[in-house]
Design an enzyme around this catalytic site. Structure first.
Site, PDB file in Angstrom:
ATOM      1  N   ASP A   1      35.968  33.756  46.571  1.00  0.00           N
ATOM      2  CA  ASP A   1      36.645  33.554  45.291  1.00  0.00           C
ATOM      3  C   ASP A   1      38.141  33.769  45.442  1.00  0.00           C
ATOM      4  OD1 ASP A   1      36.465  33.388  42.211  1.00  0.00           O
ATOM      5  OD2 ASP A   1      37.652  35.200  42.544  1.00  0.00           O
TER       6      ASP A   1
ATOM      7  N   TYR B   1      46.739  34.210  42.753  1.00  0.00           N
ATOM      8  CA  TYR B   1      46.694  35.350  43.670  1.00  0.00           C
ATOM      9  C   TYR B   1      47.801  35.242  44.722  1.00  0.00           C
ATOM     10  CZ  TYR B   1      42.071  36.364  41.672  1.00  0.00           C
ATOM     11  OH  TYR B   1      41.036  36.645  40.821  1.00  0.00           O
TER      12      TYR B   1
ATOM     13  N   TYR C   1      33.311  40.363  38.625  1.00  0.00           N
ATOM     14  CA  TYR C   1      34.529  40.757  39.341  1.00  0.00           C
ATOM     15  C   TYR C   1      34.800  42.259  39.185  1.00  0.00           C
ATOM     16  CZ  TYR C   1      37.889  40.346  35.258  1.00  0.00           C
ATOM     17  OH  TYR C   1      38.591  40.475  34.087  1.00  0.00           O
TER      18      TYR C   1
ATOM     19  N   ARG D   1      37.623  48.410  41.289  1.00  0.00           N
ATOM     20  CA  ARG D   1      38.930  48.255  41.954  1.00  0.00           C
ATOM     21  C   ARG D   1      39.173  49.315  43.031  1.00  0.00           C
ATOM     22  NH1 ARG D   1      39.804  46.649  36.568  1.00  0.00           N
ATOM     23  NH2 ARG D   1      40.422  44.455  36.487  1.00  0.00           N
TER      24      ARG D   1
HETATM   25  P1  NAP Z   1      36.928  45.513  43.597  1.00  0.00           P
HETATM   26  O1  NAP Z   1      36.297  44.473  44.407  1.00  0.00           O
HETATM   27  O2  NAP Z   1      36.140  46.213  42.552  1.00  0.00           O
HETATM   28  O3  NAP Z   1      37.572  46.637  44.534  1.00  0.00           O
HETATM   29  C1  NAP Z   1      38.395  46.317  45.632  1.00  0.00           C
HETATM   30  C2  NAP Z   1      38.781  47.604  46.313  1.00  0.00           C
HETATM   31  O4  NAP Z   1      37.602  48.218  46.841  1.00  0.00           O
HETATM   32  C3  NAP Z   1      39.722  47.428  47.482  1.00  0.00           C
HETATM   33  O5  NAP Z   1      40.641  48.492  47.451  1.00  0.00           O
HETATM   34  C4  NAP Z   1      38.833  47.535  48.711  1.00  0.00           C
HETATM   35  O6  NAP Z   1      39.470  48.065  49.833  1.00  0.00           O
HETATM   36  C5  NAP Z   1      37.795  48.520  48.206  1.00  0.00           C
HETATM   37  N1  NAP Z   1      36.534  48.342  48.925  1.00  0.00           N
HETATM   38  C6  NAP Z   1      35.874  47.193  49.204  1.00  0.00           C
HETATM   39  N2  NAP Z   1      34.753  47.432  49.892  1.00  0.00           N
HETATM   40  C7  NAP Z   1      34.703  48.771  50.059  1.00  0.00           C
HETATM   41  C8  NAP Z   1      33.790  49.626  50.722  1.00  0.00           C
HETATM   42  N3  NAP Z   1      32.707  49.140  51.320  1.00  0.00           N
HETATM   43  N4  NAP Z   1      34.056  50.957  50.708  1.00  0.00           N
HETATM   44  C9  NAP Z   1      35.153  51.470  50.093  1.00  0.00           C
HETATM   45  N5  NAP Z   1      36.058  50.700  49.453  1.00  0.00           N
HETATM   46  C10 NAP Z   1      35.829  49.357  49.443  1.00  0.00           C
HETATM   47  O7  NAP Z   1      38.242  44.991  42.848  1.00  0.00           O
HETATM   48  P2  NAP Z   1      38.975  43.624  42.557  1.00  0.00           P
HETATM   49  O8  NAP Z   1      39.748  43.151  43.734  1.00  0.00           O
HETATM   50  O9  NAP Z   1      39.666  43.829  41.258  1.00  0.00           O
HETATM   51  O10 NAP Z   1      37.791  42.576  42.240  1.00  0.00           O
HETATM   52  C11 NAP Z   1      37.191  41.783  43.231  1.00  0.00           C
HETATM   53  C12 NAP Z   1      37.592  40.335  43.099  1.00  0.00           C
HETATM   54  O11 NAP Z   1      37.279  39.830  41.809  1.00  0.00           O
HETATM   55  C13 NAP Z   1      39.084  40.044  43.247  1.00  0.00           C
HETATM   56  O12 NAP Z   1      39.516  40.143  44.570  1.00  0.00           O
HETATM   57  C14 NAP Z   1      39.152  38.673  42.640  1.00  0.00           C
HETATM   58  O13 NAP Z   1      38.679  37.702  43.555  1.00  0.00           O
HETATM   59  C15 NAP Z   1      38.206  38.822  41.465  1.00  0.00           C
HETATM   60  N6  NAP Z   1      38.888  39.180  40.197  1.00  0.00           N
HETATM   61  C16 NAP Z   1      38.906  38.265  39.206  1.00  0.00           C
HETATM   62  C17 NAP Z   1      39.540  38.543  38.008  1.00  0.00           C
HETATM   63  C18 NAP Z   1      39.552  37.500  36.937  1.00  0.00           C
HETATM   64  O14 NAP Z   1      40.325  37.631  35.973  1.00  0.00           O
HETATM   65  N7  NAP Z   1      38.732  36.475  37.055  1.00  0.00           N
HETATM   66  C19 NAP Z   1      40.170  39.782  37.789  1.00  0.00           C
HETATM   67  C20 NAP Z   1      40.111  40.729  38.814  1.00  0.00           C
HETATM   68  C21 NAP Z   1      39.463  40.425  40.011  1.00  0.00           C
HETATM   69  P3  NAP Z   1      40.010  47.162  51.068  1.00  0.00           P
HETATM   70  O15 NAP Z   1      40.649  45.952  50.472  1.00  0.00           O
HETATM   71  O16 NAP Z   1      40.948  48.064  51.767  1.00  0.00           O
HETATM   72  O17 NAP Z   1      38.844  46.774  51.944  1.00  0.00           O
END
Ligand code: NAP
Length: 265
Positions: free
Chosen positions: A51, A56, A195, A200
């Site tokens: 995604d 981004y 998401y 986060r």
């Molecule tokens: P998330 O996936 O809830 O959290 C990401 C964080 O968790 C990062 O700091 C990552 O660290 C950490 N992490 C990942 N795997 C881990 C593990 N196994 N152990 C410990 N920590 C871990 O947050 P998000 O980025 O907000 O959401 C995910 C995705 O959803 C986004 O990247 C985006 O594609 C999408 N999104 C969409 C919207 C929308 O409006 N549609 C809004 C927000 C997000 P590292 O990066 O250091 O591995």
């Protein structure tokens, strides 16, 4: 890896996908290489859903994905998004063309409206989305951050394509989707793309019942991902820039909990 049907289609997407917000922004070539390795490792582990969004990193996420998937385009399902300032007909078409260029592909698999924009008629946006489907630039149409009412409006505005998904925030720390969005997706055969499924990165350990960790030998992160995808209508897109994180996340759905264990959360 476990796979699920996208909406009512026969398309199979991995229950655990890869989110890429903040991927493509890095301070060193090493950091960049780690991000690319993480995505490639995810693909090797069977993750096909990636995604991203034009917004981004102002296109940097899409550009990094282009590098990471070079040579494996056919193994991935690319979902990108158009920003709400670009929902007029011609802007949707132009935004998609630019995303395709950055991603280095002829078509994406899912094109999503990132956020609703009430000042643009839904019919105008959806007619542009359908034009993209007809032109072979996207295979499926989805939305993100839409209320059920807005989803209904979008579905009514589409004449030839089915809306397949609504991407919303959903995790143990934010269960608001359970009120309307999730029941609606289940009833109407739409996929809920969850998401921020790891809150986060602020892993709320106090919300993860200890018996689950022991019984299933999983980490809190794995329990969060397994729990959030307990329903067939849901897939999750954790963002992980580190290889070890991708591996931990990919292994989170290797077994399923009993219904009563899911209810402990
Ligand atoms: P998330 O996936 O809830 O959290 C990401 C964080 O968790 C990062 O700091 C990552 O660290 C950490 N992490 C990942 N795997 C881990 C593990 N196994 N152990 C410990 N920590 C871990 O947050 P998000 O980025 O907000 O959401 C995910 C995705 O959803 C986004 O990247 C985006 O594609 C999408 N999104 C969409 C919207 C929308 O409006 N549609 C809004 C927000 C997000 P590292 O990066 O250091 O591995």
């Amino acid at each position: 890896m476990e796979y699920r049907r996208l909406g009512k289609t026969s398309e199979k997407i991995s229950t655990i996908g890869m989110g890429t917000w903040r991927i493509g922004s890095y301070h060193s070539q090493e950091e960049k290489a780690e991000q690319i390795r993480a995505i490639r490792r995810g693909i090797d582990l069977g993750i096909n859903l990636i995604d991203t969004a034009e917004m981004y990193g102002d296109g940097r996420s899409e550009r990094l994905i282009a590098e990471a998937i070079s040579g494996s385009r056919d193994s991935v399902f690319i979902a990108t998004k158009v920003w709400p300032d670009h929902l007029r007909h011609d802007d949707v078409i132009a935004a998609c063309d630019q995303s395709l260029q950055r991603l280095g592909v002829r078509s994406v698999d899912l094109y999503q409206v990132h956020w609703p924009n009430p000042s643009v008629p839904m019919r105008e946006t959806m007619s542009a989305m359908e034009e993209l489907v007809r032109a072979g630039k996207t295979r499926y149409v989805g939305v993100s951050n839409f209320s059920t009412l807005q989803v209904e409006e979008a579905r009514e505005a589409l004449s030839r394509s089915e809306l397949v998904s609504n991407q919303v925030e959903y995790s143990v720390a934010n269960r608001s989707a359970e009120k309307d969005v999730l029941p609606y997706c289940k009833k109407e055969g739409l996929t809920l793309i969850a998401y921020s499924p790891l809150a986060r990165g602020a892993i709320p350990e106090s919300l993860i019942p200890a018996p689950l960790r022991q019984r299933y030998g999983m980490t809190p992160v794995q329990i969060m991902l397994n729990w959030v995808t307990r329903d067939d209508a849901v897939v999750a897109i954790p963002k992980a820039a580190r290889l070890s994180h991708v591996e931990e996340n990919a292994a989170s759905v290797s077994v399923r909990f009993s219904r009563s264990d899911y209810d402990l959360v």
